[in-house]
Design a protein around this motif. Structure first.
Motif, PDB file in Angstrom:
ATOM      1  N   ALA A  18       0.523  -0.968  -0.203  1.00  0.00           N
ATOM      2  CA  ALA A  18      -0.273   0.168  -0.111  1.00  0.00           C
ATOM      3  C   ALA A  18       0.658   1.004   0.188  1.00  0.00           C
ATOM      4  CB  ALA A  18      -0.818  -0.721   1.037  1.00  0.00           C
ATOM      5  N   ASP A  19       2.266   1.342   0.370  1.00  0.00           N
ATOM      6  CA  ASP A  19       2.976   1.865  -0.234  1.00  0.00           C
ATOM      7  C   ASP A  19       4.071   2.453  -1.203  1.00  0.00           C
ATOM      8  OD1 ASP A  19       5.279   3.908   1.235  1.00  0.00           O
ATOM      9  OD2 ASP A  19       5.933   2.778   2.263  1.00  0.00           O
ATOM     10  N   PRO A  20       3.400   3.958  -1.624  1.00  0.00           N
ATOM     11  CA  PRO A  20       4.016   4.220  -2.913  1.00  0.00           C
ATOM     12  C   PRO A  20       4.868   4.311  -3.065  1.00  0.00           C
ATOM     13  CG  PRO A  20       2.653   6.107  -2.149  1.00  0.00           C
ATOM     14  CD  PRO A  20       2.221   4.806  -1.252  1.00  0.00           C
ATOM     15  N   VAL A  21       6.239   4.875  -1.493  1.00  0.00           N
ATOM     16  CA  VAL A  21       7.624   4.851  -1.553  1.00  0.00           C
ATOM     17  C   VAL A  21       8.037   3.464  -2.014  1.00  0.00           C
ATOM     18  CG1 VAL A  21       9.194   5.802   0.127  1.00  0.00           C
ATOM     19  CG2 VAL A  21       7.040   7.008  -0.634  1.00  0.00           C
ATOM     20  N   ARG A  22       7.784   3.142  -0.870  1.00  0.00           N
ATOM     21  CA  ARG A  22       8.472   1.612  -0.827  1.00  0.00           C
ATOM     22  C   ARG A  22       8.233   0.405  -2.294  1.00  0.00           C
ATOM     23  NH1 ARG A  22       5.923  -3.956   2.865  1.00  0.00           N
ATOM     24  NH2 ARG A  22       7.463  -5.102   1.622  1.00  0.00           N
ATOM     25  N   ASP A  66       0.267  12.844  -2.877  1.00  0.00           N
ATOM     26  CA  ASP A  66       1.487  13.494  -3.646  1.00  0.00           C
ATOM     27  C   ASP A  66       2.313  12.652  -3.173  1.00  0.00           C
ATOM     28  OD1 ASP A  66      -0.057  15.524  -3.618  1.00  0.00           O
ATOM     29  OD2 ASP A  66       0.235  16.137  -1.783  1.00  0.00           O
ATOM     30  N   ALA A  67       2.065  11.752  -2.703  1.00  0.00           N
ATOM     31  CA  ALA A  67       3.792  10.632  -2.649  1.00  0.00           C
ATOM     32  C   ALA A  67       3.726   9.696  -3.916  1.00  0.00           C
ATOM     33  CB  ALA A  67       4.265   9.900  -1.395  1.00  0.00           C
ATOM     34  N   LEU A  68       2.542   9.728  -4.061  1.00  0.00           N
ATOM     35  CA  LEU A  68       2.134   8.881  -5.442  1.00  0.00           C
ATOM     36  C   LEU A  68       3.198   9.488  -6.921  1.00  0.00           C
ATOM     37  CD1 LEU A  68       1.236   5.883  -7.313  1.00  0.00           C
ATOM     38  CD2 LEU A  68      -0.697   7.066  -7.134  1.00  0.00           C
ATOM     39  N   ALA A  69       2.241  11.018  -7.161  1.00  0.00           N
ATOM     40  CA  ALA A  69       3.483  12.010  -8.151  1.00  0.00           C
ATOM     41  C   ALA A  69       4.791  11.799  -7.726  1.00  0.00           C
ATOM     42  CB  ALA A  69       2.357  12.548  -7.675  1.00  0.00           C
ATOM     43  N   ASP A  70       5.231  11.587  -6.715  1.00  0.00           N
ATOM     44  CA  ASP A  70       6.619  11.569  -6.650  1.00  0.00           C
ATOM     45  C   ASP A  70       7.477  10.555  -7.551  1.00  0.00           C
ATOM     46  OD1 ASP A  70       8.831  13.539  -5.498  1.00  0.00           O
ATOM     47  OD2 ASP A  70       9.430  11.517  -4.352  1.00  0.00           O
ATOM     48  N   GLU A  71       6.843   9.464  -6.532  1.00  0.00           N
ATOM     49  CA  GLU A  71       7.753   8.477  -7.335  1.00  0.00           C
ATOM     50  C   GLU A  71       7.082   7.983  -8.673  1.00  0.00           C
ATOM     51  OE1 GLU A  71       9.063   6.261  -5.363  1.00  0.00           O
ATOM     52  OE2 GLU A  71       9.299   7.665  -3.811  1.00  0.00           O
TER      53      GLU A  71
END
Length: 285
Positions: A18-22, A66-71
């Motif tokens: 569930a974590d886009p950064v990971r 926002d994290a998804l867009a950055d990744e």
């Protein structure tokens, strides 16, 4: 890149979360491995970056867009840095209150989004989280006409005949059938991958078909040739990457070659029909 009509395809699988950064870290690591292995394209599973709503997480409430867009931006840039095509599964946010698309981004080696495929056929569970798409997505890599499809699309033979009419040779089919309990009888375990093989054999497609490897995954990622034979396979429930080659000059056993287009055009027989009263009389010996 290799000779026209040839393409090294890197098919990746990992435990989508569930974590886009990971997820993004795992994706960029596999992109580097693919480039180091000489692949021209690297392919990721359904919702690989965003996680799959309803399975990896239960609601869009509080989702880190926002994290998804950055990744996603970093992955687009990485495609340019590595000079590689990337087929990236993610979720595409729409204007509220519309639900997102379940998408595959087609990212070119210059670090640009060339196109996006939005999953057309949603499962009953998908309808709670996603909006369906309305278009086919085709693109050319090294002289090979490619298409992107997602998971439940595999249950509809009309989809594969439709993209066959677009002269598609290679399909990037992303799945997410993972985090499951393994019952003895369920289509995910016994039908999905086999149906993909059948579509390839019936339509003479190459296919990279991958899956999340989160335990339990219903099947591992595979690479399928135009005769429907699996030529490459990753281990079950473990992250990994494999590189296989599309070579459109290879010949495969295919009895349908001569009549496939006629059948697609509505001719429901092969050969010359006869005019014979014994043929027309269907209730006699």
């Amino acid at each position: 890149m290799s000779d026209p009509g040839k393409l090294k395809v890197a098919t990746a699988q990992f435990a989508v979360s569930a974590d886009p950064v990971r997820n993004g870290r795992a994706i960029r690591s596999f992109m580097q491995q693919a480039a180091d292995g000489g692949a021209g394209v690297v392919h990721f599973s359904e919702a690989a970056l965003s996680g799959y709503a309803g399975v990896d997480f239960k609601s869009w409430d509080g989702y880190p867009w926002d994290a998804l867009a950055d990744e996603a931006g970093q992955i687009v840039e990485e495609s340019g840095r590595l000079d590689i095509w990337t087929i990236l599964g993610s979720s595409h946010r729409l204007t509220p209150p519309n639900l997102p698309h379940n998408s595959l981004y087609v990212i070119d080696p210059r670090g640009r989004i060339a196109d996006r495929y939005d999953k057309r056929f949603l499962t009953p569970g998908d309808h709670k989280f996603y909006s369906p798409g309305d278009h086919w997505t085709t693109f050319d890599i090294n002289g090979i006409r490619c298409a992107a499809l997602i998971c439940f699309d595999v249950r509809f033979p009309e989809v594969y005949r439709a993209v066959k009419r677009l002269d598609v040779q290679m399909i990037f089919q992303s799945f997410h059938n993972a985090r499951m309990k393994p019952p003895e009888r369920k289509v995910h375990w016994h039908i999905m991958r086999q149906t993909a093989q059948a579509h390839c054999g019936m339509n003479a497609f190459w296919m990279s078909a991958n899956n999340s490897s989160a335990r339990y995954s219903a099947y591992p990622s595979v690479f399928i040739a135009p005769d429907g034979i699996i030529e490459g396979q990753l281990p079950m429930n473990r992250p990994g990457l494999m590189i296989n080659e599309v070579d459109t000059s290879r010949e495969f056993y295919d009895l349908a070659t001569e009549v496939r287009q006629a059948a697609m055009d509505g001719q429901m027989h092969a050969g010359r029909l006869v005019d014979d009263p014994r043929s027309r009389s269907r209730k006699t010996l």
